[in-house]
Scaffold this active site. Structure first.
Site, PDB file in Angstrom:
ATOM      1  N   GLY A 233       0.812  -1.213   0.000  1.00 28.72           N
ATOM      2  CA  GLY A 233       0.000   0.000   0.000  1.00 28.72           C
ATOM      3  C   GLY A 233       0.847   1.265   0.000  1.00 28.72           C
ATOM      4  N   ILE A 460       1.266  -6.344   5.090  1.00 31.53           N
ATOM      5  CA  ILE A 460       1.135  -5.741   3.759  1.00 31.53           C
ATOM      6  C   ILE A 460       2.236  -6.224   2.820  1.00 31.53           C
ATOM      7  CG2 ILE A 460      -0.119  -3.726   4.564  1.00 31.53           C
ATOM      8  CD1 ILE A 460       2.517  -2.141   4.436  1.00 31.53           C
ATOM      9  N   THR A 462       5.328  -7.079   4.213  1.00 36.56           N
ATOM     10  CA  THR A 462       6.605  -6.737   4.834  1.00 36.56           C
ATOM     11  C   THR A 462       7.218  -7.897   5.599  1.00 36.56           C
ATOM     12  OG1 THR A 462       5.331  -5.956   6.697  1.00 36.56           O
ATOM     13  CG2 THR A 462       6.006  -4.309   5.096  1.00 36.56           C
ATOM     14  N   ILE A 619      17.163  -6.381  14.990  1.00 35.13           N
ATOM     15  CA  ILE A 619      16.576  -6.881  13.752  1.00 35.13           C
ATOM     16  C   ILE A 619      15.847  -8.184  14.049  1.00 35.13           C
ATOM     17  CG2 ILE A 619      17.117  -7.741  11.432  1.00 35.13           C
ATOM     18  CD1 ILE A 619      17.459  -4.631  11.956  1.00 35.13           C
ATOM     19  N   GLY A 692      11.427  -0.001  14.095  1.00 37.88           N
ATOM     20  CA  GLY A 692      10.752  -0.364  12.841  1.00 37.88           C
ATOM     21  C   GLY A 692      11.707  -0.072  11.716  1.00 37.88           C
ATOM     22  N   GLU A 695      10.552   2.376   6.609  1.00 35.79           N
ATOM     23  CA  GLU A 695      10.613   3.654   5.905  1.00 35.79           C
ATOM     24  C   GLU A 695      11.984   4.302   5.873  1.00 35.79           C
ATOM     25  OE1 GLU A 695       6.397   5.602   6.528  1.00 35.79           O
ATOM     26  OE2 GLU A 695       6.993   4.480   8.291  1.00 35.79           O
TER      27      GLU A 695
END
Ligand SMILES: Cc1cc2nc3c(=O)[nH]c(=O)nc-3n(C[C@H](O)[C@H](O)[C@H](O)COP(=O)(O)OP(=O)(O)OC[C@H]3O[C@@H](n4cnc5c(N)ncnc54)[C@H](O)[C@@H]3O)c2cc1C
Ligand code: SF4
Lengths: 732, 334
Positions: A233, A460, A462, A619, A692, A695
């Site tokens: 998305g 999604i 990931t 990680i 996270g 991005e």
């Protein structure tokens, strides 16, 4: 824990289903009696609908009904509240009135027995308009007025800039980018006994449910939103768009299931985009490179429906030390749909400006650009004075610089060459927020030794399925093959959206908690009358490697415990909280080094190498984390060199609205990508040390490319994308 | 997408018969046709499927020529040994076109007949003289950076002929063999595509119901070197911004024979005869290549966003001449 899978490159647990086509996406559901909807879209960018002529279309084969503003059921608007989890960016509900705000807005919806019939009839619906003139781009929008949204100030940035020894003052611009996930938006809706059941391609089943509850004035418990699999998305599927509401509404009107798929060309108009930005940066520094003033004033395009602020300066107030700073955000209206977050909103384009300006400053100072960044590193977050929970930016610089061979770079412009190709090398910092939000999860242990995890989040693409399975397997000490992950269903315990790079940090603590609670429950059952360890003090019992043990070497399996008591399962529920208020500032950090080649004979520009070092906490899965960073770099390279939605100035219509003409990188464009994941846990944020990673890899890539382009060509491109015509040597 | 009926033809006569008297379209790979039908831009009432016709062979023809059947796929043509050896420029042009999936479907005749990529043509609603004669051209004052021409344009249409394959064929020289209700005829490749003039809706020489059966390439030039240089933003899967097909044969350091054609800049596959004439008998050096490039582009007309194509095409020409020369036999070194 019997074995540790966290951190290793465990293969995706959903890989087999995806590879074999067993994974079902929103439009793969075909409930009995389903009809198909297809849109009719405005061809003008501002004005009113005068009439809608359906006379031809009504009589076309298969047509069931044609909806428009005159006959559409009244819907309620969502309050569009993030805290209430019913956020939307297009506040207006579809077919609310006859007003047109942008080209490509829905003006009618045809429902027919097949997709082809619906489309065929949609082409024959004729709308006529009373068109007004409207701003077709940001430059025109500025003439209509600029509205400041917010500003952050430290000290007196203007006078610090005025009196600075060395200055950079430049404006950077970025175009509209459109989310182009492989899977287009799709909604399959049906109503049964007053309940609404929706298969939606969404990054947030809870947000979608809550929004629909507002639209249809229902209790959230009357709505089920399913998103088993999503073909990504990139932010465009965080909140619902008009087609989803419209599909649910017409399914109710017609009393039959309806499916809608948003055609690729309409992904460019009705489901958000990254807005156009114009960013004015002023940097002031001492001759030794110490920053004395940072000013980042940005303006982005928004719609006449809603104000969307692209937080271009989001990273700017925290990335570098400077006593004086101003970051401001403003918007101007353009006749387009409302923008929405697109992967790394804010910093994604903001760091193009800031990190290009840092390169320009390094050149003005005659200083190595990496050294300039090192010199202005800050161990506390200058926006609030808090120490970073965990910040290894300097290690990122060192390790990536070494891997890249930065020390061998000749800073002289145009001095590096490989045959016909001039070589340029550039660097730019990356930065993204780190946070977590409240999340619930449930774990169910069964007699067969398996465990099911329930959480209303979604994957999604990931790797969420996989890292949830890993976390549960490690916490329970059982094989990952015995873990069933049940997500993508709004009826499950409250979960988080897949966005903001906070899903991992938010969800996994809830999974750990629920696993422990389920284990405690099994321990409690083990000590019941008639159970294997009847009468034992539960404090003396331990759940380990899938069995309950006492101090004497006895052990009982879930079957041993549950079956004699005729119990189906042992359940654990857990609620985990949002970001801790513990005096720390949280963030993720990194750096991108880029090498480009430019052939002046042919004007060709190619990225040859990217070395990236990322500090994003522990990680969870080396393979999926690496894919996230690599994918983000690819998107960053696309934004640097190719991506731009182009609009016709006269009509406001996007012209390159397909995969052939809206350019994203292809395999042949891909350089060697070398990603270093530092893997330093951030235990202040959660017990897994995970932040996270979706991005951060994108941020700063465009600047690293622009800086490398300057190094090769001597041309400073401040307007994205950097296409070959902008740097072409015209004398040839 | 409108309803249409579908006829599968098994021989050329049957195909032409099925086409006659209808608003019909021959369906080959469908990569242009089906796309435009879905967008409601092409509206055939009947599709005549030509994929079963016996036109899928590549055969040696008289005088050393090569005869390519209409339904030979772009992939098959690109990898044919004779094409790779004698017509390198064609193989390279094909392999830089579209994507592998598209090339596996796309046919020789379909490629010759592909439509423009102009977004105003494709959107079905903008004024467009090609789609709806007399409505005007939206591109001239619109967004025209990529698939718009600087050569052969008119005030009625500026769309590029987007094919790569055709640029190589224009350079090689070829004959289009067609069959219609009244028999067969041949059309020189250079005459096949038309410039827009004031009738941009008339794109080629094919008459109503006529079927392309073959494209026959001229015999290869002895000892020539050839190449296709395609310049674009991304490295694959994009139409040319400017491209050049070059074939060079040498006599020592002097150019004995040369063919030059351009893509991405012309309203038809663009042969540069004047530049060729100037090069023949000239020394094969960069100065002369650059001079030829200037000549080839001297009559170009830039539009709002595509002025860069003029220098870009010059670069493509110079580079292609250099590379083709380096491959030519019988010559000195450059
Ligand atoms: C996304 C995309 C990217 C592309 N990129 C490139 C590129 O980079 N370079 C490039 O050169 N091309 C490119 N193409 C175009 C592609 O090469 C053409 O679509 C293809 O060659 C058409 O061949 P086809 O067999 O599929 O034709 P079809 O779609 O079947 O037919 C095309 C037209 O030819 C007519 N036709 C077919 N056969 C005959 C015949 N025997 N006689 C008479 N008329 C006939 C049809 O009626 C129709 O009008 C691209 C296409 C797409 C969709
Ligand atoms: S360039 Fe040609 S195809 Fe495009 S709008 Fe103008 S007339 Fe139509």
């Amino acid at each position: 824990m019997s074995q540790t899978t966290i951190g290793s490159a465990v293969a995706r647990v959903d890989g087999f289903d995806k590879l074999t086509g067993r994974a079902r996406y929103a439009a793969d559901f075909h409930p009995e009696g389903m009809a198909h909807a297809y849109g009719v879209y405005s061809t003008i960018s501002r004005g009113r609908i005068v009439s809608i002529d359906t006379s031809i279309a009504d009589g076309m084969p298969g047509v069931i009904e044609i909806f428009h503003h005159d006959n559409f059921p009244t819907l309620h608007r969502s309050p569009a509240s993030f805290p209430e989890e019913n956020m939307v960016d297009e506040l207006r509900t579809p077919f609310e009135d006859d007003v047109v705000h942008y080209a490509g807005q829905f003006v009618a919806l045809v429902v027919a027995d097949t997709f082809e019939h619906a489309r065929d009839a949609a082409y024959r619906v004729k709308a006529s308009y009373d068109a007004d003139s409207a701003a077709a781009n940001l430059a025109q929008g500025l003439e209509g007025g600029v509205t400041e949204a917010n500003r952050t100030e430290r000290g007196d940035a203007d006078s610090a800039f005025d009196s600075a020894e060395v200055k950079v003052d430049a404006t950077y611009t970025t175009p509209v980018e459109t989310h182009n996930p492989m899977e287009m938006h799709a909604t399959t809706a049906r109503w049964a006994n007053g309940k609404l059941i929706v298969h939606e391609s969404t990054q947030g089943v809870i947000f979608a449910r809550n929004t629909l509850a507002k639209n249809f004035d229902l209790d959230p418990s009357q709505i089920e939103v399913h998103a088993d699999y999503i073909g990504s998305g990139f932010g465009g599927k965080l909140w619902l768009w008009p087609h989803s509401l419209a599909t649910c509404a017409v399914a109710r009107e017609l009393g039959r299931p309806v499916q809608f798929m948003l055609p690729r060309q309409n992904m460019f108009t009705t489901s958000g985009h990254r807005p156009e930005t114009s960013q004015h940066i002023q940097l002031g520094a001492k001759t030794d490179g110490t920053l004395t003033s940072i000013i980042h004033d940005s303006i982005n395009s928004t719609s006449s429906i809603n104000t969307f602020v692209e937080a271009c300066g989001g990273s700017t107030s925290s990335l570098y030390a400077s006593d004086a700073l101003r970051v401001s955000h403003a918007t101007a209206q353009v006749a387009r749909g409302t923008p929405t977050p697109m992967r790394a909103p804010g910093a994604g384009v903001g760091l193009f400006a800031l990190e290009s300006a840092m390169d320009e400053l390094a050149i003005a100072l005659d200083m190595d650009p990496l050294e300039l960044r090192r010199q202005n590193f800050t161990a506390t977050d200058p926006s609030d004075g808090k120490p970073w929970s965990s910040n290894h930016m300097l290690e990122c610089y060192d390790r990536a610089a070494e891997r890249f061979g930065w020390a061998d770079r000749n800073p002289q412009v145009g001095s590096m060459r490989d045959g016909d190709w001039l070589i340029g090398q550039g660097v730019a910092a990356c930065n993204w927020d780190a946070m977590r939000n409240p999340c619930d999860a449930r774990v169910t242990l069964r007699p067969d030794g398996s465990a099911t995890v329930h959480c209303a989040t979604q994957d999604i693409g990931t790797g969420t399925y996989t890292i949830i399975a890993q976390t549960a397997a490690d916490t329970l000490g059982i094989d990952i093959g015995r873990i069933h992950v049940a997500i993508g269903d709004s009826t499950f315990p409250h979960g988080q959206i897949s966005g903001g790079s906070w899903a991992t940090a938010s969800i996994l603590p809830a999974i750990v908690g629920a696993c422990k609670a389920a284990a405690d429950k099994l321990v409690e059952y083990a000590a019941n009358d008639g159970a294997p360890m009847a009468g034992a003090d539960t404090d003396d019992l331990l759940f380990e490697a899938g069995v309950v043990k006492n101090g004497r070497g006895d052990q009982a399996t879930p079957a041993d415990i549950l079956e004699p008591q005729k119990l189906a399962h042992a359940i654990g529920d857990f609620h985990s909280d949002g970001s801790p208020e513990d005096g720390y500032a949280y963030g993720s950090f990194g750096v991108n080094f880029v090498e480009i080649g430019w052939n002046p004979n042919t004007a060709q520009l190619k990225v040859r190498r990217v070395v990236s070092s990322i500090d994003a906490g522990a990680i969870m899965n080396d393979a999926t984390a690496r894919s996230q960073v690599e994918g983000a770099i690819v998107m960053g390279l696309g934004a640097a060199m190719f991506e731009a939605t182009e609009y016709d100035e006269r009509t406001g219509r996007p012209v390159n609205n397909n995969y052939a003409e809206y350019l994203v990188p292809v395999n042949a464009d891909m350089p060697e990508l070398d990603v270093i994941l530092l893997n330093h846990p951030d235990y202040h944020l959660n017990e897994l040390g995970a932040r996270g990673i979706g991005e951060i890899g994108l941020t700063g890539v465009q600047a690293a490319v622009a800086n490398a382009v300057y190094h090769a060509t001597g041309k400073r491109i401040r307007d994205l994308p950097i296409t070959l015509d902008k740097i072409m040597d015209e004398t040839a | 997408m409108r309803q249409f009926d579908y006829k599968r033809a098994t021989d050329t006569d049957g195909a032409i018969q099925a086409h006659a008297g209808q608003a019909a379209a021959y369906l080959a790979g469908g990569t242009t046709l089906i796309d435009l039908v879905k967008l409601d831009v092409m509206q055939p009432e009947r599709m005549v499927d030509v994929n079963r016709l016996a036109l899928s062979n590549i055969e040696d023809a008289d005088d050393g020529r090569l005869r390519i059947g209409a339904t030979v796929r772009n992939t098959a043509l690109a990898y044919d040994d004779r094409v790779k050896r004698d017509y390198t420029v064609l193989s390279e042009a094909l392999l830089q076109g579209a994507s592998r999936q598209l090339r596996n479907r796309a046919t020789t005749a379909g490629n010759v007949m592909q439509r423009v990529r102009c977004s105003y043509f494709r959107d079905g609603i903008s004024p467009c003289n090609k789609r709806e004669p007399g409505t005007g051209c939206s591109a001239i004052e619109g967004v025209n950076r990529e698939v718009f021409a600087v050569l052969g344009t008119s005030e009625h249409c500026i769309a590029v002929h987007p094919s790569d394959m055709c640029v190589a064929m224009a350079a090689i020289g070829a004959t289009v063999e067609v069959q219609g209700p009244n028999g067969t005829r041949e059309i020189a490749f250079g005459d096949f595509h038309k410039m827009p003039g004031n009738t941009p809706h008339i794109e080629h020489e094919l008459a109503e119901d006529e079927l392309i059966t073959h494209v026959t390439l001229d015999a290869p030039i002895e000892d020539a070197g050839s190449t296709y240089v395609k310049l674009r933003d991304r490295s694959s899967y994009q139409f040319a911004l400017a491209s050049c097909a070059a074939i060079v044969a040498l006599d020592g350091d002097v150019i004995r024979e040369v063919r030059l054609a351009l893509g991405g800049v012309g309203t038809k596959p663009w042969r540069c005869s004047q530049a060729e004439e100037q090069l023949v008998g000239a020394a094969a050096n960069e100065e002369n290549f650059a001079q030829a490039a200037r000549l080839a582009m001297q009559d170009a007309t830039p539009y709002k966003h595509n002025a860069y194509k003029i220098p870009l095409a010059r670069k493509a020409i110079t580079q292609a001449l250099k590379d083709a020369t380096a491959r030519a036999g019988n010559g000195g070194s450059i």
